[in-house]
Scaffold this motif. Structure first.
Motif, PDB file in Angstrom:
ATOM      1  N   ALA A 163       0.833  -1.205   0.000  1.00 32.18           N
ATOM      2  CA  ALA A 163       0.000   0.000   0.000  1.00 32.18           C
ATOM      3  C   ALA A 163       0.866   1.253   0.000  1.00 32.18           C
ATOM      4  CB  ALA A 163      -0.926  -0.008   1.213  1.00 32.18           C
ATOM      5  N   HIS A 164       1.934   1.229   0.828  1.00 31.50           N
ATOM      6  CA  HIS A 164       2.806   2.410   0.891  1.00 31.50           C
ATOM      7  C   HIS A 164       3.455   2.685  -0.463  1.00 31.50           C
ATOM      8  CE1 HIS A 164       6.751   4.380   1.538  1.00 31.50           C
ATOM      9  NE2 HIS A 164       6.038   5.141   2.356  1.00 31.50           N
ATOM     10  N   ASP A 165       4.060   1.654  -1.074  1.00 29.84           N
ATOM     11  CA  ASP A 165       4.744   1.851  -2.352  1.00 29.84           C
ATOM     12  C   ASP A 165       3.772   2.212  -3.466  1.00 29.84           C
ATOM     13  OD1 ASP A 165       7.060   1.232  -1.025  1.00 29.84           O
ATOM     14  OD2 ASP A 165       7.140  -0.845  -1.717  1.00 29.84           O
ATOM     15  N   ASP A 186       7.451  12.833   5.158  1.00 27.88           N
ATOM     16  CA  ASP A 186       7.101  11.453   4.818  1.00 27.88           C
ATOM     17  C   ASP A 186       7.533  10.549   5.972  1.00 27.88           C
ATOM     18  OD1 ASP A 186       6.259   9.232   3.362  1.00 27.88           O
ATOM     19  OD2 ASP A 186       8.240   8.940   2.481  1.00 27.88           O
ATOM     20  N   LEU A 187       6.728   9.520   6.246  1.00 28.91           N
ATOM     21  CA  LEU A 187       6.986   8.688   7.418  1.00 28.91           C
ATOM     22  C   LEU A 187       8.013   7.597   7.144  1.00 28.91           C
ATOM     23  CD1 LEU A 187       5.984   8.592  10.336  1.00 28.91           C
ATOM     24  CD2 LEU A 187       4.295   6.902   9.644  1.00 28.91           C
ATOM     25  N   SER A 188       8.031   7.056   5.923  1.00 25.44           N
ATOM     26  CA  SER A 188       8.922   5.929   5.606  1.00 25.44           C
ATOM     27  C   SER A 188      10.018   6.386   4.658  1.00 25.44           C
ATOM     28  CB  SER A 188       8.122   4.785   4.970  1.00 25.44           C
ATOM     29  OG  SER A 188       7.158   4.309   5.877  1.00 25.44           O
ATOM     30  N   SER A 221       1.831   9.837   4.485  1.00 22.34           N
ATOM     31  CA  SER A 221       2.252   8.441   4.354  1.00 22.34           C
ATOM     32  C   SER A 221       1.253   7.679   3.502  1.00 22.34           C
ATOM     33  CB  SER A 221       2.368   7.803   5.738  1.00 22.34           C
ATOM     34  OG  SER A 221       2.638   6.423   5.631  1.00 22.34           O
ATOM     35  N   GLY A 222       1.719   6.524   3.015  1.00 19.55           N
ATOM     36  CA  GLY A 222       0.807   5.612   2.321  1.00 19.55           C
ATOM     37  C   GLY A 222       0.028   4.743   3.275  1.00 19.55           C
ATOM     38  N   TYR A 223       0.339   4.823   4.587  1.00 20.96           N
ATOM     39  CA  TYR A 223      -0.376   4.058   5.598  1.00 20.96           C
ATOM     40  C   TYR A 223      -1.617   4.820   6.048  1.00 20.96           C
ATOM     41  CZ  TYR A 223       3.988   1.408   5.837  1.00 20.96           C
ATOM     42  OH  TYR A 223       5.080   0.647   5.529  1.00 20.96           O
ATOM     43  N   ARG A 275      -2.855  11.222   3.869  1.00 21.72           N
ATOM     44  CA  ARG A 275      -2.644   9.878   3.329  1.00 21.72           C
ATOM     45  C   ARG A 275      -2.514   9.951   1.816  1.00 21.72           C
ATOM     46  NH1 ARG A 275      -6.440   4.548   4.421  1.00 21.72           N
ATOM     47  NH2 ARG A 275      -5.175   3.073   3.214  1.00 21.72           N
ATOM     48  N   LYS A 276      -1.443   9.367   1.306  1.00 20.17           N
ATOM     49  CA  LYS A 276      -1.239   9.341  -0.138  1.00 20.17           C
ATOM     50  C   LYS A 276      -2.218   8.371  -0.793  1.00 20.17           C
ATOM     51  CE  LYS A 276       3.770   9.919   0.581  1.00 20.17           C
ATOM     52  NZ  LYS A 276       5.075   9.267   0.414  1.00 20.17           N
ATOM     53  N   PRO A 277      -2.688   8.659  -1.982  1.00 18.19           N
ATOM     54  CA  PRO A 277      -2.541   9.907  -2.730  1.00 18.19           C
ATOM     55  C   PRO A 277      -3.490  10.976  -2.184  1.00 18.19           C
ATOM     56  CG  PRO A 277      -3.884   8.378  -3.978  1.00 18.19           C
ATOM     57  CD  PRO A 277      -3.446   7.646  -2.736  1.00 18.19           C
ATOM     58  N   VAL A 278      -3.009  12.206  -2.042  1.00 24.63           N
ATOM     59  CA  VAL A 278      -3.796  13.268  -1.428  1.00 24.63           C
ATOM     60  C   VAL A 278      -4.224  14.269  -2.491  1.00 24.63           C
ATOM     61  CG1 VAL A 278      -1.709  14.583  -0.869  1.00 24.63           C
ATOM     62  CG2 VAL A 278      -3.806  14.989   0.421  1.00 24.63           C
TER      63      VAL A 278
END
Length: 681
Positions: free
Chosen positions: A313-315, A608-610, A636-638, A657-660
C-alpha cells in the motif's frame, strides 16, 4: 504433509490360516506408509468390514472420524513419542478406537494403528464400535460379555452426581435403558443402584420378589427380565465409577463360574472407563492445543499479510500520489472550458479508486480504517458494474435504471463498493450459465418515520430523503426457508461459501444508517433493496485558482521531506502555485541539514513517514529538538491511525494519506502554518 496409505501383501491360503489362528494374540492392526496402502491383518478387515481395495481407495484422513482429523493432522506433522487414540470408520458407519503411532522415515511418514487395548482373552477383536470413545468401548464390552454368557443380557451403568448415566445395554429394550438413565442411586435402588451405593456385588435372583426392586419391578417386567446380578467397578483409586450387570429372563442364581466372569468383566470395565476418560481428556487437550496452534498460525499469517499489505500500500500509494498530483497540476493549468479537463479528471478518479483497492487490502489484513466521505452513488454503481462485468457470465446482461441527477450519500466508499459488488456477484451466480438480466436501479424517495419503523423497527431512522437501490436478477430465486436465513451469519447455499457475505453486507448497511431487504420467487428471481439516507451535494470538487489569501503578510516557508523525487516535485509545484516557498529534502539526514540552517525560518514541515537512513519518526523527534514549536504534517501511504501509532501519540499538526488531493494538501499545510503565525503573535 505426506500422503499416508496402508500395506497389505498377498497371503497364501496357509498364510491366511496362520494369521487367522494368530488373531487371538494379534488385535486388529493397520499400517500406512508414504503414498501407498501397506498392510492390514485379517482381524482388522473383520472388525471394520472393509476390504484392502476400500482402504487403499482413500487417504487415511478420510477414514478418521471428523472430530479426530485435526488431531491426526497435527500428530502427522509433528510425530509424538507416544501413541494416541482416534476413531477409525467402519463399513457400517460406526467407528472403532485405534491407538496410532506415527514415525517419520527418510521415505515419508508411516502410521501404525492397533485396536485400542481391551481384554483380548475375552475376545480377539471387536466387530463393531459405536464411537471411538468411552461409550463405544462400553458397548463393545457389553457385547463381549453377552457372547460369553448366551441367553443373558448385559447392562453397564455409570454414575455421575449420584445418578445413573447410561453406558451400554445393547440387548435391553430402549424404553428400559431410557427409563433408568438419570435415576438416583441409593441403598435399595435395584441391583446396580445398590451395588454402586455400597460398592459391593448385589445378586437378585427374583426381581419381582426382592424389596430392592420394589420401585423398578414394573420396568423389569416390561423389559422381560426376572433376575439381575450386578457388580460395581472402580478406578485405580477405588472410586466407584458404575456397575456391570447380567440379566436373566427367568428367576435364578448365578453359578460360581458366572460370578467369576462377572467380576472379571467388571474389573475390565473399570480399567477401560478410567483409561478411556483419561484418553478422552488427553484427546480434548490435544484438540485444544491443535486449535490454538491453528489460531496462532492464522494470527501470524494475518500479521504477515498485514505487513505485506502495508508495504504494498505504501509503495503503490507513492505511485498514485505522483499520478494524481501531476493530474491535478495539469487541471490547475487549464481553463475551465478546456475539453481535456474531463479526461484528466478521469485520471484523478481512477487513482482514487486504485487507492481504494489498497485500502481494501489493508482492511482485509486488519489495518484499515473507515473513512466517511460524500459519494455520488450513481457513479459508484456504474463503476462497480464495469468492474464486475469481466468476471461474470457473458449471458448475464447488466441493465441500469439510474436517476439522471447525481445522488450523494455519506459513507465509506470502499465498504459500499463491496456491498454492491457482493450483490451483483450473487445475482450473476443465481443466473448461472443461463441467459438472464441483472437490473440495477436507483432513485430518491421520501420516507416518513412510520414507514421506516416498519422496515427497521430496531433502528429509529429519521424521516427524510433516501436513495433506494434495487438489484434484481432473473435467476433461480429462493425458497421461503432460504430467504428467511439469507442474512444469517455462516448461512450459505454455496458449497465453498463461508456464509459471511450477506451477513457482512447487512452490517455495513446498518452502520451507514440504512436498511436492506430481500424478495424472491423460486424460478423467477430475486431482488435486494437498499435504503440509504442522502446528503446534499458537496462543494466544488476542484478549486483551480491559487489560494492568494493563504500567504497574506509574506510567503510561508515549507520544508518538504520525501525520498521520492517525483513526489517532492509534485508537492513543490502545488504549494508554490498557492504562494508557498518550498525547500526540498531528499531524505531524513538531508531534512535535518536543511532545517538546522534556518530552524526559525520555516513555517511548517511536510514529512514522509517511511524513508531510508533516518525514519520519519526519528526525523520528527530531531526536528522537535531543534524547534519545539515547528508544525509537522506527516504524510504516508499508511492509514492515519497507523501514523499516530508509529508516532506514539506525539503532537502533530496534521496527517495526510497518499494519494492526497491538491486542495486538501494546501488546506492542511495552510492551517498548520497559519496556526504558527498566530501563536507567534
Amino acid at each position: 504433509m505426506s500422503t499416508i496409505r496402508l500395506l497389505c501383501p498377498r497371503l497364501s491360503n496357509n498364510a491366511q490360516q496362520r494369521e487367522a489362528m494368530a488373531q487371538d494374540i494379534n488385535p486388529p492392526m493397520i499400517v500406512r506408509g508414504p503414498g501407498t496402502f501397506v498392510r492390514a491383518n485379517a482381524a482388522f478387515y473383520e472388525a471394520t468390514g472393509l476390504t484392502a481395495a476400500q482402504l487403499s481407495s482413500q487417504e487415511l484422513l478420510e477414514w478418521i472420524i471428523p472430530s479426530d482429523q485435526s488431531l491426526v493432522k497435527s500428530m502427522i506433522k509433528s510425530p509424538p513419542k507416544d501413541s494416541f487414540r482416534i476413531g477409525h470408520r467402519t463399513s457400517h458407519r460406526h467407528s472403532i478406537p485405534l491407538d496410532l503411532r506415527v514415525q517419520a522415515t527418510p521415505e515419508g511418514t508411516v502410521v501404525l494403528g492397533r485396536l485400542a487395548e481391551t481384554d483380548h482373552a475375552l475376545h480377539p477383536y471387536v466387530k463393531e464400535f459405536d464411537k471411538g470413545t468411552v461409550s463405544g468401548t462400553l458397548e463393545t464390552i457389553a457385547r463381549i460379555v453377552e457372547s460369553q454368557n448366551p441367553d443373558y443380557k448385559c447392562s453397564i451403568l455409570l454414575v455421575d452426581q449420584n445418578r445413573f448415566v447410561r453406558g451400554a445395554g445393547p440387548s435391553l429394550p430402549e424404553e428400559y435403558n431410557d427409563a433408568i438413565d438419570g435415576e438416583a442411586i441409593g441403598p435399595n435402588v435395584g441391583s446396580c443402584g445398590t451395588a454402586i451405593f455400597w460398592n459391593i456385588p448385589v445378586i437378585v435372583s427374583d426381581i419381582q420378589a426382592d424389596p430392592l426392586w420394589q420401585k423398578l419391578a414394573p420396568l423389569a417386567k416390561n423389559a422381560g427380565v426376572a433376575a439381575c446380578w450386578s457388580h460395581p467397578f472402580t478406578n485405580s483409586s477405588g472410586e466407584v465409577l458404575g456397575a456391570l450387570a447380567l440379566y436373566a429372563a427367568w428367576p435364578q442364581s448365578p453359578t460360581r463360574d458366572q460370578l467369576e466372569r462377572l467380576r472379571s468383566a467388571a474389573l475390565m470395565t473399570g480399567l477401560a472407563v478410567e483409561r478411556g476418560r483419561a484418553e478422552e481428556e488427553l484427546r480434548e487437550q490435544r484438540k485444544r492445543e491443535a486449535e490454538l496452534e491453528m489460531q496462532l498460525r492464522q494470527v501470524a499469517k494475518m500479521e504477515a499479510l498485514g505487513a505485506l499489505a502495508g508495504g504494498i500500500a505504501h509503495d503503490f500509494n507513492n505511485l498514485l500520489a505522483a499520478i494524481r498530483g501531476n493530474a491535478e497540476l495539469a487541471l490547475m493549468n487549464l481553463s475551465e472550458d478546456d475539453p481535456t479537463i474531463r479526461l484528466i479528471d478521469s485520471i484523478v478518479v481512477t487513482s482514487q479508486r486504485a487507492a481504494g483497492v489498497c485500502s481494501q487490502m489493508l482492511t482485509y489484513a486488519g489495518k484499515g480504517t473507515i473513512q466517511l466521505e460524500q459519494i455520488e452513488f450513481g457513479q459508484l454503481l456504474r463503476e462497480v458494474g464495469d468492474l464486475v462485468q469481466a468476471g461474470i457470465s457473458k449471458k448475464a446482461l447488466l441493465h441500469y435504471s439510474l436517476c439522471k441527477d447525481p445522488i450523494y450519500v455519506r459513507g465509506d466508499e470502499n465498504q459500499l463498493l463491496q456491498v454492491i459488488l457482493n450483490l451483483i456477484t450473487n445475482a450473476a451466480e443465481a443466473i448461472g450459465d443461463d441467459e438472464g438480466v441483472i437490473d440495477i436501479a436507483a432513485i430518491v424517495a421520501h420516507y416518513d418515520r412510520a414507514t421506516l419503523q416498519l422496515l427497521a423497527p430496531d433502528m429509529s431512522l429519521p424521516s427524510g430523503d433516501y436513495i433506494r437501490i434495487k438489484i434484481s436478477d432473473t435467476g433461480c430465486g429462493m425458497s421461503e426457508i432460504t430467504k428467511s436465513k439469507v442474512f444469517d451469519p455462516f448461512f450459505s447455499t454455496k458449497f465453498t461459501g463461508r456464509g459471511l457475505g450477506l451477513a457482512s453486507v447487512t452490517g455495513i448497511i446498518r452502520k451507514h444508517n440504512g436498511v436492506i431487504s430481500v424478495s424472491s420467487t423460486p424460478d423467477v428471481g430475486t431482488t435486494f433493496t437498499i435504503l440509504l439516507p442522502t446528503v446534499p451535494a458537496p462543494a466544488a470538487k476542484y478549486d483551480l485558482s491559487p489560494r492568494e489569501s493563504v500567504t497574506a503578510g509574506g510567503a510561508r516557508k515549507i520544508l518538504v521531506v520525501d525520498d521520492e523525487a517525483e513526489l517532492r516535485t509534485v508537492f513543490r509545484h502545488i504549494l508554490e502555485r498557492n504562494g508557498f516557498q518550498v525547500v526540498e529534502a531528499k531524505d531524513g539526514e538531508d531534512a535535518l541539514v536543511q532545517f538546522s540552517r534556518d530552524s526559525d525560518g520555516f513555517d511548517c514541515v511536510l514529512l514522509d513517514l517511511s524513508m531510508p537512513k533516518l525514519s520519519g519518526e526519528e526525523v520528527f523527534n530531531e526536528l522537535r529538538e531543534l524547534n519545539g514549536d515547528i508544525p509537522v504534517v506527516v504524510i504516508s501511504g499508511y492509514s492515519e491511525q497507523d501514523i499516530l501509532n508509529r508516532l506514539n501519540g506525539a503532537p502533530i499538526a496534521g496527517t495526510l494519506r497518499k494519494p492526497v488531493a491538491a486542495s486538501k494538501l494546501v488546506d492542511v499545510i495552510s492551517e498548520a502554518a497559519l496556526d504558527l503565525r498566530q501563536r507567534e503573535k
